[in-house]
Design a protein around this motif. Structure first.
Motif, PDB file in Angstrom:
ATOM      1  N   GLN A  92       0.834  -1.198   0.000  1.00  0.00           N
ATOM      2  CA  GLN A  92       0.000   0.000   0.000  1.00  0.00           C
ATOM      3  C   GLN A  92       0.875   1.257   0.000  1.00  0.00           C
ATOM      4  N   VAL A  93       0.500   2.226  -0.827  1.00  0.00           N
ATOM      5  CA  VAL A  93       1.145   3.536  -0.820  1.00  0.00           C
ATOM      6  C   VAL A  93       0.198   4.477  -0.082  1.00  0.00           C
ATOM      7  N   VAL A  94       0.639   4.954   1.068  1.00  0.00           N
ATOM      8  CA  VAL A  94      -0.195   5.753   1.961  1.00  0.00           C
ATOM      9  C   VAL A  94      -0.162   7.216   1.537  1.00  0.00           C
ATOM     10  N   ILE A  95      -1.341   7.812   1.432  1.00  0.00           N
ATOM     11  CA  ILE A  95      -1.471   9.209   1.016  1.00  0.00           C
ATOM     12  C   ILE A  95      -0.924  10.168   2.076  1.00  0.00           C
ATOM     13  N   SER A  96      -1.073   9.837   3.345  1.00  0.00           N
ATOM     14  CA  SER A  96      -0.731  10.773   4.416  1.00  0.00           C
ATOM     15  C   SER A  96       0.772  10.949   4.635  1.00  0.00           C
ATOM     16  N   GLN A  97       1.617  10.181   3.947  1.00  0.00           N
ATOM     17  CA  GLN A  97       3.053  10.361   4.135  1.00  0.00           C
ATOM     18  C   GLN A  97       3.537  11.621   3.418  1.00  0.00           C
ATOM     19  N   GLU A  98       4.662  12.124   3.867  1.00  0.00           N
ATOM     20  CA  GLU A  98       5.193  13.376   3.340  1.00  0.00           C
ATOM     21  C   GLU A  98       5.528  13.285   1.852  1.00  0.00           C
ATOM     22  N   HIS A  99       6.137  12.183   1.446  1.00  0.00           N
ATOM     23  CA  HIS A  99       6.512  12.042   0.041  1.00  0.00           C
ATOM     24  C   HIS A  99       6.724  10.565  -0.309  1.00  0.00           C
ATOM     25  N   ILE A 100       6.737  10.325  -1.607  1.00  0.00           N
ATOM     26  CA  ILE A 100       7.183   9.047  -2.139  1.00  0.00           C
ATOM     27  C   ILE A 100       8.336   9.350  -3.089  1.00  0.00           C
ATOM     28  N   THR A 101       9.132   8.356  -3.380  1.00  0.00           N
ATOM     29  CA  THR A 101      10.259   8.529  -4.297  1.00  0.00           C
ATOM     30  C   THR A 101      10.138   7.525  -5.419  1.00  0.00           C
ATOM     31  N   LEU A 102      10.301   8.013  -6.633  1.00  0.00           N
ATOM     32  CA  LEU A 102      10.346   7.146  -7.812  1.00  0.00           C
ATOM     33  C   LEU A 102      11.753   7.191  -8.380  1.00  0.00           C
ATOM     34  N   ARG A 103      12.244   6.028  -8.809  1.00  0.00           N
ATOM     35  CA  ARG A 103      13.553   5.907  -9.464  1.00  0.00           C
ATOM     36  C   ARG A 103      13.362   5.121 -10.744  1.00  0.00           C
ATOM     37  N   ALA A 104      13.888   5.656 -11.843  1.00  0.00           N
ATOM     38  CA  ALA A 104      13.735   5.009 -13.148  1.00  0.00           C
ATOM     39  C   ALA A 104      15.082   4.946 -13.849  1.00  0.00           C
ATOM     40  N   ARG A 105      15.268   3.847 -14.597  1.00  0.00           N
ATOM     41  CA  ARG A 105      16.526   3.681 -15.316  1.00  0.00           C
ATOM     42  C   ARG A 105      16.315   2.803 -16.552  1.00  0.00           C
ATOM     43  N   VAL A 106      17.169   3.003 -17.532  1.00  0.00           N
ATOM     44  CA  VAL A 106      17.178   2.162 -18.735  1.00  0.00           C
ATOM     45  C   VAL A 106      17.790   0.829 -18.360  1.00  0.00           C
ATOM     46  N   VAL A 107      17.111  -0.261 -18.746  1.00  0.00           N
ATOM     47  CA  VAL A 107      17.673  -1.593 -18.502  1.00  0.00           C
ATOM     48  C   VAL A 107      18.085  -2.292 -19.789  1.00  0.00           C
ATOM     49  N   ARG A 108      17.563  -1.793 -20.924  1.00  0.00           N
ATOM     50  CA  ARG A 108      17.947  -2.403 -22.203  1.00  0.00           C
ATOM     51  C   ARG A 108      17.546  -1.487 -23.345  1.00  0.00           C
ATOM     52  N   GLN A 109      18.376  -1.468 -24.369  1.00  0.00           N
ATOM     53  CA  GLN A 109      18.045  -0.748 -25.599  1.00  0.00           C
ATOM     54  C   GLN A 109      18.266  -1.679 -26.775  1.00  0.00           C
ATOM     55  N   ARG A 110      17.262  -1.771 -27.620  1.00  0.00           N
ATOM     56  CA  ARG A 110      17.334  -2.514 -28.880  1.00  0.00           C
ATOM     57  C   ARG A 110      16.908  -1.544 -29.970  1.00  0.00           C
ATOM     58  N   ARG A 111      17.895  -0.931 -30.599  1.00  0.00           N
ATOM     59  CA  ARG A 111      17.656   0.116 -31.600  1.00  0.00           C
ATOM     60  C   ARG A 111      16.786   1.217 -31.025  1.00  0.00           C
ATOM     61  N   GLN A 112      15.559   1.364 -31.507  1.00  0.00           N
ATOM     62  CA  GLN A 112      14.666   2.432 -31.059  1.00  0.00           C
ATOM     63  C   GLN A 112      13.727   1.975 -29.939  1.00  0.00           C
ATOM     64  N   VAL A 113      13.922   0.779 -29.427  1.00  0.00           N
ATOM     65  CA  VAL A 113      13.069   0.239 -28.362  1.00  0.00           C
ATOM     66  C   VAL A 113      13.844   0.278 -27.051  1.00  0.00           C
ATOM     67  N   ILE A 114      13.272   0.959 -26.069  1.00  0.00           N
ATOM     68  CA  ILE A 114      13.937   1.171 -24.787  1.00  0.00           C
ATOM     69  C   ILE A 114      13.111   0.547 -23.672  1.00  0.00           C
ATOM     70  N   ASP A 115      13.749  -0.296 -22.857  1.00  0.00           N
ATOM     71  CA  ASP A 115      13.111  -0.882 -21.672  1.00  0.00           C
ATOM     72  C   ASP A 115      13.539  -0.073 -20.454  1.00  0.00           C
ATOM     73  N   ILE A 116      12.558   0.336 -19.665  1.00  0.00           N
ATOM     74  CA  ILE A 116      12.812   1.167 -18.491  1.00  0.00           C
ATOM     75  C   ILE A 116      12.160   0.521 -17.279  1.00  0.00           C
ATOM     76  N   ASN A 117      12.910   0.383 -16.196  1.00  0.00           N
ATOM     77  CA  ASN A 117      12.356  -0.086 -14.929  1.00  0.00           C
ATOM     78  C   ASN A 117      12.164   1.097 -13.997  1.00  0.00           C
ATOM     79  N   VAL A 118      11.045   1.080 -13.281  1.00  0.00           N
ATOM     80  CA  VAL A 118      10.717   2.136 -12.329  1.00  0.00           C
ATOM     81  C   VAL A 118      10.379   1.494 -10.988  1.00  0.00           C
ATOM     82  N   GLU A 119      10.899   2.080  -9.923  1.00  0.00           N
ATOM     83  CA  GLU A 119      10.581   1.644  -8.563  1.00  0.00           C
ATOM     84  C   GLU A 119       9.966   2.811  -7.813  1.00  0.00           C
TER      85      GLU A 119
END
Length: 158
Positions: A92-119
């Motif tokens: 559960q992501v609680v609304i009443s908390q001060e903030h959340i943090t998202l982190r995203a990064r490229v995990v693979r590139q195949r020509r013009q196709v990019i895979d991105i993971n987000v936490e």
């Protein structure tokens, strides 16, 4: 971490739900570059609640998709389109908390196709949601001509 400057702020046709700071009903996300990662510290608001004190899963999907697009903007200096978005809700992501943090990064590139993971982490640093996005890159010249793309720079590059 270096803040990424949003080049579209103030343009009359810019109303992005995810990142326009002037969109009254939007998420107002801001982004930072931290090495290979793009990071967002976001403040949940009650209008994005699904069940009592819980961030709506659809809003979480928007957060994930938006930060993934900023990975494309900053790391590839062009635009792209989401081809696939896969979400895994772990805690559960609680609304009443001060903030959340998202982190995203490229995990693979195949020509013009990019895979991105987000936490997505809660304020205590616990992993709550994982997202995987597949993006198709738009050639930069086309992104500039058809979509008004501009380079995405950090504060220290200006």
């Amino acid at each position: 971490m270096k803040k990424i400057i949003n080049p579209w702020v103030g343009e009359p046709t810019y109303h992005c739900y995810g990142c326009d700071p002037n969109n009254a009903t939007g998420l107002k996300m801001e982004f930072y570059e931290d090495g290979d990662d793009i990071v967002c510290h976001w403040h949940p608001r009650t209008e994005f609640e699904s069940w009592r004190n819980t961030l709506h899963g659809g809003v979480q999907a928007v957060l994930v998709d938006e930060i993934a697009s900023w990975v494309i903007f900053r790391k590839f200096q062009t635009s792209g389109v989401t081809s696939h978005l896969d979400m895994r809700y772990k805690k559960q992501v609680v609304i009443s908390q001060e903030h959340i943090t998202l982190r995203a990064r490229v995990v693979r590139q195949r020509r013009q196709v990019i895979d991105i993971n987000v936490e997505l982490f809660n304020a205590e640093g616990e992993l709550c949601t994982e997202g995987h996005c597949i993006y198709f890159l738009t050639p930069k010249q086309r992104a500039c001509e058809e979509h008004g793309f501009q380079d995405f720079l950090t504060e220290d590059e200006i």
